[in-house]
Every structure is written in C-alpha cells, then in structure tokens.
Design an enzyme around this catalytic site. Structure first.
Site, PDB file in Angstrom:
ATOM      1  N   CYS A  15       0.806  -1.209   0.000  1.00 38.04           N
ATOM      2  CA  CYS A  15       0.000   0.000   0.000  1.00 38.04           C
ATOM      3  C   CYS A  15       0.843   1.264   0.000  1.00 38.04           C
ATOM      4  CB  CYS A  15      -0.871   0.025   1.261  1.00 38.04           C
ATOM      5  SG  CYS A  15      -1.661  -1.534   1.633  1.00 38.04           S
ATOM      6  N   ASP A 112      -3.616  -9.204   8.395  1.00 41.47           N
ATOM      7  CA  ASP A 112      -2.479  -8.988   9.293  1.00 41.47           C
ATOM      8  C   ASP A 112      -2.509  -7.582   9.886  1.00 41.47           C
ATOM      9  OD1 ASP A 112      -1.921  -7.867   6.798  1.00 41.47           O
ATOM     10  OD2 ASP A 112       0.210  -8.346   6.857  1.00 41.47           O
ATOM     11  N   VAL A 301      14.390 -10.169 -17.416  1.00 35.03           N
ATOM     12  CA  VAL A 301      14.673  -9.110 -18.369  1.00 35.03           C
ATOM     13  C   VAL A 301      15.920  -9.498 -19.158  1.00 35.03           C
ATOM     14  CG1 VAL A 301      16.006  -7.753 -16.671  1.00 35.03           C
ATOM     15  CG2 VAL A 301      15.040  -6.629 -18.683  1.00 35.03           C
TER      16      VAL A 301
END
Length: 670
Positions: A15, A112, A301
C-alpha cells in the site's frame, strides 16, 4: 522436508500510507488527506480510505491481495481507541493471531493489519520485536494521545516525514508530502553530496531539504509536537566461538531459507518470481518448485546489448525447473524512454540506469495479472556475494606486502565482466586499487576505491554548490553513524555492514526495488532478508561466506542438489544495464530524446544551478563522439540527468510526461 500447501485465507496488502498530526490541535482537513493519498495511487490502486480523527488524520491506498473488505484501512480497534495505516506484510501473523487469541483477543477480519493493532494493544511499541515481515505503519493511540510509527528491520518499505509550523506529516513517498502547499520544495545539498559519494543519502536525510526518512529498524513516537526516535534492532557481526561443521551450518541455512520462502508465499493470489540467471533468484525459484505446491511463474529481463544479457543462464534454469516463463527484452531506447517515469518514482538521483529495466520487468509482471513477486535481493549482502568483498580481501592480502609484484595481479580476478578494467595494465590496477598507509586502518577501507571514484563526479558540481559544501565531509557523517563495536568485527563483516545499511536500503531496495515494483503496483518479497536468515548469516564464519575467492560458498554448498553446476559455479556477474548509450546515439552523435537535450542544455543547467554547464557539455560531446568512456563518465551522465529530472519534476512541479507506448519488439514471451 516436504512440500507445504499454501491455500490459506489471509489478508496481506501492499500500500501507500500518509498522515497529518496537528500539534496545534486543529482538526485535520479531509481534502488534504485525499490530496496526499491520490499521489500514491500507484502503490494501491484497488482501494483508498481517509480517516480524519480530530487533530490526527490517516490515509491509505490499497493493493489488495486477499480479504478485500476485511482488510480495508485505515483500520480501528473494536473500542475505537487505536487506528492504523499500514504498508507491508507481517508474514508470521497467523502464529501471532493464535498467540493473541490465547490471550482473549477476538478478530473480525483475516488481515495482518488487525494483528498489528492487537499486538500494539498488548505489547505497545515493543510489538515490532515479534514481527517477521516488511512494514511501514503508523498507529494513533487515542488513550495515550500519541502516534507510533515504525519501519522494518532491513528498510524494505519506505517512510518519510517532515514538520511544518504546527504539524507533523508522514507518507510512503515524498510526492505525498509535496501535495500540501506548506511543504517547501528544495534540494538538500548535503544529501546530494552524500549521494554523489555513497549512491544514496545517509538516513535520516533525503534529497529534499526538510524531508527526512525514518531509518531502517527504527521506531518513532510523535506526542505533543515532540518526536522521539530509537533503534529497536541492529546488525551484529561480533565474532562467535561456535564450533560447527560445514554441513551443520549448511543444513540450518537451507532450513531457514526454505521456511522464509514458504512464509512469503502466504497469499490467495498467485506469486511470481524473478529469474535473473544468477544464483540468488535461482535458489528462491528452486525452493518454490521443490518445497511448495505453488505454481511457478517466472519473469526476467534480457538486453539487446549482449554485454549485459544473461538469457543463456535464464533459459537453463527455466528448463531445469519447468517454469511458466515470461521475458521482457530491453533496448537502449526502452531505457531512455521510460527514464523520466523511473526518476519520478525513485525520488532521488541515480548513478546507473539499472532501475529502468526493473521498472519494465515489474510492468511485465503486472501485464500477466500478478501482484506479488519473489526476488533474490539481499543474498549478496547477507551471505557475502559482492565483488567488493573479494576486492577487500585481495587488498588486505596485498597490504601485508605492499611492495609485492605478484599479489596485485590477483586484482585481475576481479570484475571479469568489465572489459575496460580487464584491459588495463598491472600498473593501472595498482593505482586504481591503491592502498595508502593511512587508509589501512580506516573503517571504510573496503569501500574507499568505490567512493573515491563516485566522488570524482563532484567535479561537475557548480561553483556555488562546491562553495556551499566546502566544509562538509560525507565520510565524517557516515563515521558518526557506525556502531560502537564496528572496529572489533572482521574486515569482511565490516564491508558487509557498510553494504547492508547503506547501498542496500538506500539504492537496491529503494530505487531499484520498492519504487520500481510499486510504480507498477507490484509487491516484492525477499526471503534472504527474513530477519532470522540475516541474524544467522551474521554468525557464519567468514571462511564459509567466501572460501578463497569463491563467494557465497555456504549458499552454493547448501543448495548444491537444487541448482545446476553451470549456475552454481558461473562467475559472479552483478545485474547491470546500459548507461550513456541509452540517452545518446553515438552513431548519429546526438541525444536520443528531446528531454535529454533540453535538461542538459546550458540554459537548463544554469537554471537549476547545480552543475557546471561547460563541463557537462564537454562530457556530452565526448560521449557523442564515441570516445572510450568508462564507469566515471557513465555515472556522471546518469547522475546529472537524473538530478535535472528531479529538479524539474519534484522542485518545479512538472510531472514526467506520459510515456509513449513501447514498441512491439520491447516484449518477448518465452
């Protein structure tokens, strides 16, 4: 050890967080919280929430992994006395939930986040000692009239803050602070001085004056306008007297890494894994394949420039593990095109382009509908993998007979992937890796050649900046932060410590890690940085970390049945990307992109006032003409350009233009 079933109903989120604390007791305005959190939408595009609670206000943007409704934030305790906004994961929250339930706590969600609230209610600020995870969070304790903030041990998740008259502001990223008009936007020249020495500023400094970051493994209390900060955990490399066999050390390392990986697969969404072709990512992928029932989807990559490409080794592990694999192929143009967006996410200058391909890689993960990716970062720092550790060992060996003609020749064993360095004469190598008598006992012996090279970039600083910094010494700043017992640690461990508290959190986990992954709303997880692995590794005898010049010896030995010899025994090659060529076309002798030409023009350089226009123009001309350029020229161009971008974006408030859609050739599927 058998496979672990991972179908668990749990709530983990990555977040963005932000908050305002009014020390003058004025109510927080909801619109200000909304303005802050909107800048962090990339960190959490699935949901957002704001909670103005009188003179304290929290905001949250959510990348939901599971428990979409139960894990919404900011979250309050049942009695409404505690409120939390949280970025990260507590991997052992199932075990902590059982502990709390035995003490009578009841849970309304599978998240959590709720565990953090109850742990704080039970243990106060000491609750973080029991967390195994990565976090940055703030808890408003209404009863105590304080806000408690904390950041994880290794500095995986970011947390920045500032103070303005009458209030304290915090957020995941600086751009959220700059969303408020009372936060001044100004370059911190002392931080710039440190960055152009160590690759990143020393916490608590950031690139912006007046904006600080909470250092890794630190907590903070804000109460009545006062701030208290303390360190709750530290790395300790004190020599131990454990007499254990190689097999014993290897068995414990293997068990810890398997468990750390299994914990980080706790999610109701599919978890991908980066696969670079090196040892570390191969280990994490092999553990997922052999010790869990999780599907294995890997991502890598590749580079058009074969000097940087590791696809041969990636393909070998793909065949070995039978993974469902996706690849993004990266050209000079790809790196140059996305670089402005990359810098908007790093929020600090960078000296190499390596973050840019990582940004493309995390985008590939997102395009394949993944939100979580496992990565091997931290293994080199924790288990002794970097070439700088070999370099230190050779230089120490050489220092015992400084006049030896044979010992310096060992330097040829270093950096086999750097053609320019390999082509140099023994005399040049001796000069470059020089050992001055006054440096042998320096706490920074291991890093002085690297830092000396980086510091040479300051010749491009403007006269005004040089004058401002004339009395500042970054080495003194760093020395003041060293722990009390540092001088008693083995020199190898001293080098490990310097990497682990500086380059790793300040660059590897930040500019190259969190900021690039979260720029595409992807969560990274790091088994090698499980604090139990880190603490165990600090006790491993040096001879088992580097056996002769064989780096990460114990890891290779412990995983010898899981990793092919061709991967296990291949020469160490760190992840790198093309630098100057990504911005300047030497065939056409001009900049590849308009923004490069504009920001490196004398007019724009004079406007920012940070660099000498004439010196920069000479550098650009040298690169355009294709004259032999080494590490210094590459770092100078990238460092100057990224600084100029930051000034334009963050100081002058001109966001990076939307990137043009990449060409069809940019993405390949294997």
């Amino acid at each position: 050890m058998g496979k672990v079933c991972l179908h668990l109903r749990i709530g983990l989120t990555m977040c963005g967080i932000a908050g305002i604390i009014q020390s003058d007791r004025q109510p927080v305005q909801q619109t200000e919280l909304q303005n802050m959190i909107e800048t962090l939408n990339h960190r959490g595009p699935d949901a957002s929430g704001v909670s103005p609670l009188g003179s304290v206000g929290f905001a949250h943007s959510r990348l939901s992994i599971v428990d979409l409704t139960g894990g919404l934030q900011p979250m309050q305790s049942p009695d409404g006395m505690l409120t939390v906004t949280f970025n990260g994961e507590i991997y052992n929250h199932i075990e902590l939930r059982a502990l709390l339930s035995s003490k009578g706590y009841q849970f309304r969600t599978h998240s959590d986040t709720e565990v953090i609230l109850h742990m704080y209610a039970e243990y106060g600020p000491e609750c973080v000692q029991q967390f195994n995870g990565q976090w940055a969070f703030a808890i408003h304790d209404q009863k105590q009239q304080l806000v408690f903030l904390s950041r994880d041990r290794m500095g995986i998740r970011p947390l920045v803050y500032t103070q303005t008259p009458g209030r304290f502001l915090f957020a995941s990223e600086v751009k959220a602070l700059f969303a408020l008009p009372d936060v001044e936007r100004k370059v911190d020249l002392a931080a710039m001085n440190q960055l152009f020495t160590f690759w990143s500023p020393l916490p608590p400094r950031t690139f912006f004056e007046g904006v600080s970051e909470l250092p890794p493994a630190h907590s903070m209390i804000v109460k009545n306008g006062q701030i208290k900060i303390w360190q709750y955990w530290n790395l300790d490399y004190s020599p131990n007297e454990e007499h254990r066999s190689l097999d014993d050390w290897a068995e414990e390392l293997r068990a810890l890494l398997i468990n750390a990986t299994q914990l980080r697969l706790r999610a109701d969404v599919s978890v991908g894994a980066y696969l670079s072709g090196g040892l570390d990512s191969s280990v994490t992928a092999a553990i997922i394949r052999n010790f869990t029932n999780a599907p294995l989807n890997t991502f890598s990559v590749n580079f058009n420039d074969k000097d940087y490409d590791e696809s041969q080794f990636q393909q070998e592990m793909i065949r070995e593990l039978g993974t469902d694999h996706q690849t993004v192929c990266c050209s000079y143009e790809d790196i140059g095109r996305i670089f402005p967006q990359v810098i908007q996410h790093t929020e600090k200058p960078v000296l190499r382009t390596a973050p840019a391909p990582m940004y493309l890689l995390s985008r590939l993960v997102k395009e394949n509908q993944f939100k979580v990716v496992m990565t091997g970062e931290g293994a080199d720092e924790v288990l002794g993998g970097y070439d700088i550790f070999k370099e230190t060992k050779i230089r120490r060996f050489w220092s015992r007979q400084p006049d030896s003609k044979i010992r310096p020749l060992l330097l040829k064993r270093l950096y086999p992937y750097m053609k320019n360095l390999q082509a140099q004469s023994p005399a040049y190598l001796k000069a470059f890796f020089k050992i001055r008598e006054d440096e042998i006992n320096s706490p920074f012996f291991s890093h002085l050649p690297r830092w000396d090279l980086t510091a040479k970039l300051k010749t491009f600083f403007s006269d005004d900046v040089k004058q401002e910094l004339v009395n500042q010494d970054p080495l003194t700043d760093f020395s003041d932060q060293l722990p009390e017992h540092f001088s008693k640690w083995p020199s190898f461990c001293q080098a490990q410590y310097l990497e682990s508290i500086n380059l790793m959190p300040g660059y590897i986990l930040s500019s190259q890690g969190d900021r690039m992954a979260m720029g595409n709303s992807i969560e990274g997880r790091f088994p090698f940085l499980d604090y139990r692995v880190v603490e165990f590794a600090a006790r491993i005898p040096v001879r088992y970390k580097m056996n002769g010049l064989n780096e990460k010896f114990l890891l290779k030995y412990a995983m010898r049945d899981l990793i092919p010899d061709s991967i296990r025994k291949r020469p160490k090659q760190p992840y790198r990307a093309p630098d100057a060529h990504s911005f300047i076309d030497t065939d056409k002798q001009k900049a590849r992109f308009e923004y490069v030409e504009r920001l490196l023009s004398p007019e724009k350089l004079k406007e920012s006032g940070l660099f000498q226009p004439t010196a920069v123009q000479r550098l650009v001309k040298k690169i355009e003409q294709g004259r032999a350029i080494g590490t210094r020229d590459n770092m100078a161009l990238v460092g100057i350009l990224s600084t100029q971008l930051l000034v334009e974006q963050m100081i002058q408030g001109q966001p990076a233009p939307q990137e043009n859609k990449r060409t069809e050739s940019a993405a390949l599927q294997t």
